[in-house]
Design a protein around this motif. Structure first.
Motif, PDB file in Angstrom:
ATOM      1  N   SER A 901       0.999  -1.511  -0.054  1.00 46.13           N
ATOM      2  CA  SER A 901       0.169  -0.052  -0.437  1.00 46.13           C
ATOM      3  C   SER A 901       0.803   0.903   0.337  1.00 46.13           C
ATOM      4  O   SER A 901       0.144   2.345  -0.786  1.00 46.13           O
ATOM      5  N   PHE A 902       1.708   0.859   0.498  1.00 45.40           N
ATOM      6  CA  PHE A 902       2.737   2.642   0.649  1.00 45.40           C
ATOM      7  C   PHE A 902       3.014   3.142  -0.599  1.00 45.40           C
ATOM      8  O   PHE A 902       2.985   5.145  -0.214  1.00 45.40           O
ATOM      9  N   PRO A 903       3.281   2.130  -1.648  1.00 45.23           N
ATOM     10  CA  PRO A 903       3.730   3.270  -3.231  1.00 45.23           C
ATOM     11  C   PRO A 903       2.777   3.756  -3.308  1.00 45.23           C
ATOM     12  O   PRO A 903       2.666   5.149  -3.978  1.00 45.23           O
ATOM     13  N   LYS A 904       1.118   2.941  -3.370  1.00 43.99           N
ATOM     14  CA  LYS A 904       0.369   4.055  -3.911  1.00 43.99           C
ATOM     15  C   LYS A 904      -0.329   4.808  -3.278  1.00 43.99           C
ATOM     16  O   LYS A 904      -1.077   5.674  -3.971  1.00 43.99           O
ATOM     17  N   LEU A 905      -0.241   5.330  -1.891  1.00 44.79           N
ATOM     18  CA  LEU A 905      -0.476   6.275  -1.174  1.00 44.79           C
ATOM     19  C   LEU A 905       1.169   7.327  -1.001  1.00 44.79           C
ATOM     20  O   LEU A 905       0.487   8.440  -0.657  1.00 44.79           O
ATOM     21  N   GLY A 906       2.185   7.116  -1.862  1.00 45.60           N
ATOM     22  CA  GLY A 906       3.266   8.005  -1.914  1.00 45.60           C
ATOM     23  C   GLY A 906       4.063   7.642  -1.000  1.00 45.60           C
ATOM     24  O   GLY A 906       4.474   8.853  -0.679  1.00 45.60           O
ATOM     25  N   ILE A 907       3.735   6.974   0.218  1.00 46.38           N
ATOM     26  CA  ILE A 907       4.841   7.085   1.190  1.00 46.38           C
ATOM     27  C   ILE A 907       5.922   6.048   1.529  1.00 46.38           C
ATOM     28  O   ILE A 907       5.679   4.990   0.800  1.00 46.38           O
ATOM     29  N   THR A 908       6.664   6.046   2.260  1.00 48.30           N
ATOM     30  CA  THR A 908       7.595   5.168   2.349  1.00 48.30           C
ATOM     31  C   THR A 908       8.589   4.697   4.190  1.00 48.30           C
ATOM     32  O   THR A 908       8.921   3.717   3.823  1.00 48.30           O
ATOM     33  N   ALA A 909       7.100   5.583   4.522  1.00 49.28           N
ATOM     34  CA  ALA A 909       7.830   4.693   5.657  1.00 49.28           C
ATOM     35  C   ALA A 909       5.983   4.785   7.315  1.00 49.28           C
ATOM     36  O   ALA A 909       4.650   5.215   6.793  1.00 49.28           O
ATOM     37  N   ARG A 910       6.043   3.864   7.928  1.00 49.61           N
ATOM     38  CA  ARG A 910       4.923   3.949   8.732  1.00 49.61           C
ATOM     39  C   ARG A 910       4.682   5.298   9.196  1.00 49.61           C
ATOM     40  O   ARG A 910       3.524   6.065   9.530  1.00 49.61           O
ATOM     41  N   SER A 911       5.720   5.728   9.461  1.00 47.80           N
ATOM     42  CA  SER A 911       5.518   7.383  10.205  1.00 47.80           C
ATOM     43  C   SER A 911       4.904   8.165  10.185  1.00 47.80           C
ATOM     44  O   SER A 911       4.093   8.694  10.691  1.00 47.80           O
ATOM     45  N   GLN A 912       4.464   7.884   8.260  1.00 47.76           N
ATOM     46  CA  GLN A 912       4.009   9.364   7.474  1.00 47.76           C
ATOM     47  C   GLN A 912       3.059   8.717   7.654  1.00 47.76           C
ATOM     48  O   GLN A 912       2.195   9.901   7.056  1.00 47.76           O
ATOM     49  N   LEU A 913       2.300   7.823   8.373  1.00 45.09           N
ATOM     50  CA  LEU A 913       0.632   7.550   7.591  1.00 45.09           C
ATOM     51  C   LEU A 913      -0.244   8.603   8.597  1.00 45.09           C
ATOM     52  O   LEU A 913      -1.002   9.230   8.739  1.00 45.09           O
ATOM     53  N   ARG A 914       0.007   9.462  10.184  1.00 44.87           N
ATOM     54  CA  ARG A 914      -0.212   9.293  10.531  1.00 44.87           C
ATOM     55  C   ARG A 914      -0.718  10.952  10.237  1.00 44.87           C
ATOM     56  O   ARG A 914      -2.032  11.635  10.067  1.00 44.87           O
ATOM     57  N   ASP A 915       0.200  11.440   9.823  1.00 44.69           N
ATOM     58  CA  ASP A 915       0.248  12.458   8.991  1.00 44.69           C
ATOM     59  C   ASP A 915      -0.534  12.960   8.069  1.00 44.69           C
ATOM     60  O   ASP A 915      -1.794  13.414   7.485  1.00 44.69           O
ATOM     61  N   LEU A 916      -0.608  11.700   7.200  1.00 43.14           N
ATOM     62  CA  LEU A 916      -1.286  11.756   5.865  1.00 43.14           C
ATOM     63  C   LEU A 916      -3.244  11.256   6.567  1.00 43.14           C
ATOM     64  O   LEU A 916      -4.346  12.643   5.543  1.00 43.14           O
ATOM     65  N   ILE A 917      -3.338  10.762   7.705  1.00 41.55           N
ATOM     66  CA  ILE A 917      -4.893  10.440   8.236  1.00 41.55           C
ATOM     67  C   ILE A 917      -4.979  11.717   8.775  1.00 41.55           C
ATOM     68  O   ILE A 917      -6.508  12.055   8.530  1.00 41.55           O
ATOM     69  N   GLU A 918      -4.264  12.460   9.381  1.00 35.41           N
ATOM     70  CA  GLU A 918      -4.893  13.865   9.981  1.00 35.41           C
ATOM     71  C   GLU A 918      -5.228  14.562   9.116  1.00 35.41           C
ATOM     72  O   GLU A 918      -6.430  16.267   9.380  1.00 35.41           O
TER      73      GLU A 918
END
Length: 928
Positions: A901-918
């Motif tokens: 899923s990460f490449p589809k969302l344009g992120i490389t690390a789990r730590s980026q998910l919170r900023d994305l979700i917020e």
């Protein structure tokens, strides 16, 4: 638990004898070798065949093959006598990895320890948590290298183990774990569906049979050879044993002639005949081994069984009855054990069981079963021991083991009244196995033993409790309502219990005549304050529309009662949902799930949880509820529960824009039910198919599906499930050219509902009328549908109405006024992840002059629904293990989804998910 308390290192399964070449099974061996040589497309293979066809030999070969390739092998062998001991097979399987079990997360570790009797077990462990624990354990072992799980003679596994292992088997895709299962042909393995790859062992052909005989020492010749080939019918065990018998010194034994006995019984006679030539000490040792029937050597020495080097064993080994491997002695085949055991006189068997019972004073469950086997007649003391065994099994979640112990206790009870009472208890425990035929058998035994009205009614309640979860609604309702009618005057409490089940059947079936029957019995019951809860349940479930206001007024008191009775939380939630008090329902479900109340079966109206979350905009929680119901229902063989979950799941998928997946799930639901027997599931499924068609812009097809939730004359097919479809039907009708027909249907429904319509249904009627009205008359209907602020608790429906109003305003050139509802609608659709509706709202917003840029939620379009669930939970800080527990997946599977899923969302690390979700992406993922 005492039957699992032996030293884990006391014994391992003996390695097979030096392998002889296997004859006539090249294709089957190749298939098994492909499964164990690499991560297979089919991680589970079920090997089935008649007695003696060589299942265990082939599995042994697969084990050797896996071992040479560095795989870790975990094996459990079914034992007829241990099939009554809860989780005994699972304990045997996991005993070599006890240290790894202790490394599991606390909840999973505790569940396994409770199941094995080594934990406090204050409440029965949750089967789903046990399944996730085993899955997580195997996945973790797979991190170290490939794992082979071998389940031989699985038809003799205890039911609790089978349920847990079936749960795991359905979730091994992508794991470095292969599961091979051996079972007798014709035996049912609960939870292991027909969809699993199955390898059937038939008889050897003539050429292979001759080769097998030729490889025997002093192979038979002439007429003896011809008769063996004829009688064996290509069965490898029969060929081997008949040839062994023919080559034995002394007078040639008679080869069994053709006759009524099955081949297995012919072979048992052959094995039993060999006893006559054996020394007394050998026969005594063989009988004790047969009575013990366990792989646990920790009890063999205290039980008086000779050690493997003792002189009692060589004669039995030469006779082909046992094999010795190291310090272990095993029968060469389960048929040998059966033959020798049943060939012994009862008194000899009784003495063996009593000897074992004396040895097993520290293992009360095994001791109780040996005492039962030794009982020549009813015995109150032994019956009481079995009752205590049942209690221990029930506390561990071993409902099948508890029911079997209670059933045997009933057989040994000297008094018929006590026997009947124990059979009722057995039926109550058997309910949780999902085996309706067994529960009905136990209820029939109660009827044969007593005419006590209370016991008979209780037995009927137990049958009904399980039967309501099946697809036999007409038959089940008839039984429940007749029993309630008979009990109404003399036992009103029992009658209410029966009516509670009948009301659930009434909901599922949607048959109006059943409502009248329920109401008639309810009127005949005396009013009693202690019965308020059940009376309210019956009224709400069977008819939530009539007297709705009065029923809603009862909810605060019922909520307070449920707060002090957590077991009633889900029942309260069902009632709140049926009354369109969805926010109260969701709060109650949240409380119930937060408390992690154990549930061995789906409850009546289990699908209500998923639908409440769907309506409330908590779509990922809805899918989690569906996953749980599907897992538990599949394990118990309850097709109707599985169909309910599939219909709700299909609806969420359709709202999210995955029309193909929605149709597949809807078809799954329809395949499991009869639409005339289960109008509720039929209607929910048609609504899902209508939503899927609308998501693709196929409005005529959407209308056709939604029109099917009403009869030809416009009456609802289902009294509760049909009405919420009115607005979507109107929307499809407008775009599909069916406005007049839909308008007549909406007005008929409005008249039928009248003052009993909930605020939610009034809003849906308003939206439908606005869509169908002449353009000059539409606005008041839309405004009325949006007037009540509480309707925001149904966010998807609310956003649809906002969008409809905005579209109407823009077409009336009131563009400035359209922008506010458009903005609100788009925000809600984004929060929900309703992709088709996001696109429609964005297009309308651009037409209204709003600057609508591509937004982060669109990144989710490349993710599957399950990946969106996982992303949302990971963004909230849950670990892979915690996500796996919620979604019934292994940590490895969760990690794999995140990795993709990460490449589809344009992120490389789990730590980026919170900023994305917020940001705006929270819409589709974070729905709490």
């Amino acid at each position: 638990m005492d039957e699992h308390a032996a030293d884990p290192g006391a014994i391992t399964r003996p390695g097979p004898d030096a392998p002889e070449p296997i004859v006539g099974r090249d294709a089957e061996l190749a298939r098994l070798f492909r499964a164990v040589d690499a991560v297979s497309a089919d991680p589970v293979v079920v090997l089935v065949g008649d007695v003696g066809t060589g299942k265990s030999v082939l599995l042994d070969s697969a084990v050797r093959r896996a071992g040479t390739r560095g795989a870790r092998v975990l094996r459990a062998d079914g034992s007829e006598s241990e099939s009554n001991l809860a989780f005994s097979a699972l304990h045997q399987l996991l005993r070599p990895v006890r240290a790894e079990v202790d490394g599991l997360p606390e909840r999973q570790r505790a569940a396994l320890h409770d199941a094995f009797g080594t934990g406090p077990a204050a409440v029965a462990p949750d089967l789903m948590v046990i399944g996730v624990a085993v899955l997580s354990l195997l996945s973790a072992l797979g991190d170290e290298g490939p794992v082979l799980v071998v389940l031989d003679d699985a038809h003799w596994f205890d039911r609790a183990s089978l349920d847990a292992l079936a749960f795991v088997a359905r979730r091994l895709e992508g794991e470095p774990v292969t599961m091979l299962i051996g079972a007798r042909a014709g035996e049912h393995l609960p939870g292991f569906g027909r969809q699993l790859p199955t390898l059937a062992l038939g008889p050897l052909d003539d050429a292979a049979s001759r080769v097998l005989l030729d490889r025997r020492p002093a192979g038979p010749t002439g007429r003896t050879r011809a008769r063996i080939l004829d009688q064996a019918g290509g069965n490898p065990l029969a060929l081997t044993e008949l040839a062994r018998a023919a080559a034995a010194p002394g007078p040639a034994p008679e080869v069994p002639s053709a006759g009524p006995l099955p081949l297995a019984e012919h072979l048992e006679q052959l094995f039993a005949a060999r006893l006559d030539t054996l020394p007394t000490a050998t026969r005594r040792a063989l009988l004790l081994l047969a009575a013990m029937d366990t792989v646990d050597s920790a009890i063999t020495a205290p039980a008086g069984l000779p050690h493997a080097e003792d002189g009692a064993w060589p004669p039995a080994e030469r006779a082909g009855l046992v094999r010795r491997t190291g310090r272990d002695v095993r029968f060469r085949h389960p048929l040998v054990r059966s033959a020798l055991y049943h060939a012994a006189p009862f008194e000899a068997r009784r003495e063996a069981h009593l000897q074992l019972a004396e040895t097993l004073r520290d293992a009360p469950d095994r001791r109780a079963w040996h005492l039962a086997a030794a009982a020549p007649r009813p015995d109150a003391a032994v019956s009481a021991e079995l009752v205590r065994t049942a209690g221990r099994a029930r506390r561990r979640g071993g409902h099948a083991a508890a029911a079997k112990a209670l059933q045997r206790a009933a057989e040994l009870s000297p008094r018929r009244e006590d026997s009947a009472r124990l059979l009722v208890e057995a039926a109550g425990a058997a309910v949780f196995t999902g085996d309706l035929a067994w529960v009905e058998e136990l209820a029939a035994a109660v009827r044969a033993r007593t005419d006590d009205a209370a016991l008979l009614a209780s037995a009927t309640v137990h049958v009904g409790r399980l039967a309501v979860l099946t697809v036999r609604h007409t038959v089940v309702f008839s039984r429940l309502i007749h029993a309630a009618e008979r009990s109404a005057v003399s036992r009103p409490g029992t009658a209410l219990d029966l009516l509670a089940g009948a009301a659930v059947v009434r909901f599922y079936s949607g048959e109006d005549a059943q409502r009248h029957r329920v109401e008639d019995v309810l009127r005949r019951l005396p009013r009693n304050a202690s019965h308020t809860w059940l009376r309210t349940w019956v009224r709400v479930v069977s008819d939530p529309r009539t007297d709705r206001a009065e029923l809603v007024s009862r909810l605060p008191r019922l909520a307070a009662e449920a707060e002090h009775r957590p077991d009633r939380l889900t029942a309260f939630a069902v009632m709140a949902w049926l009354l369109d008090e969805t926010p109260q329902a969701v709060r109650a479900y949240d409380a119930a799930f937060d408390r992690e109340l154990p549930r061995a079966l789906p409850e009546g109206l289990e699908g209500a949880a998923a639908w409440a979350y769907v309506e409330h905009g908590r779509w990922e929680q809805a899918r989690t509820a569906c996953a749980r119901t599907t897992a538990v229902g599949s394990a118990a063989g309850l097709d109707h529960a599985v169909a309910c979950a599939a219909a709700a799941d299909a609806t969420v998928l359709a709202f999210q824009g995955d029309a193909a997946a929605a149709r597949a799930r809807a078809e799954d639901a329809l395949a499991l039910i009869d639409p005339l027997e289960s109008r509720s599931v039929s209607v929910y499924t048609r609504r899902a198919l209508g939503a899927a068609a609308a998501a693709e812009g196929a409005y005529e097809r959407a209308y056709d599906q939604l029109r099917m939730v009403f009869t030809a004359d416009g009456a609802p097919v289902h009294y509760h499930a049909s009405y919420p479809a009115l607005a979507e039907l109107a929307a499809a009708a407008v775009r599909g050219g069916r406005r007049a027909e839909a308008a007549a249907l909406v007005e008929r429904s409005a008249r039928a509902l009248a003052e009993n319509a909930s605020p939610r249904l009034r809003a849906l009627l308003g939206r439908a009328r606005g869509l169908l009205a002449d353009p000059e008359e539409a606005e008041p209907h839309f405004r009325a549908a949006l007037a009540d602020p509480s309707l925001a608790h149904w966010p998807f429906e609310h956003a649809q109405t906002l969008l409809d109003l905005a579209e109407w305003l823009r077409r009336r050139r009131r563009i400035a006024e359209a922008r506010a509802p458009l903005t609100d609608a788009l925000e809600i659709f984004r929060r929900l992840g309703a992709r088709p509706w996001i696109e429609r709202a964005r297009a309308e917003a651009r037409a209204a002059g709003l600057d609508v840029a591509d937004s982060p939620p669109d990144a989710l379009t490349a993710l599957s629904p399950q990946q969106r669930q996982i992303i949302g939970l990971a963004a909230r800080g849950l670990t892979n293990r915690e996500i796996g527990e919620r979604l019934f997946l292994s940590p490895r599977t969760v990690g794999s989804h995140l990795y993709r899923s990460f490449p589809k969302l344009g992120i490389t690390a789990r730590s980026q998910l919170r900023d994305l979700i917020e940001g705006p992406l929270a819409a589709a993922c974070h729905q709490d």
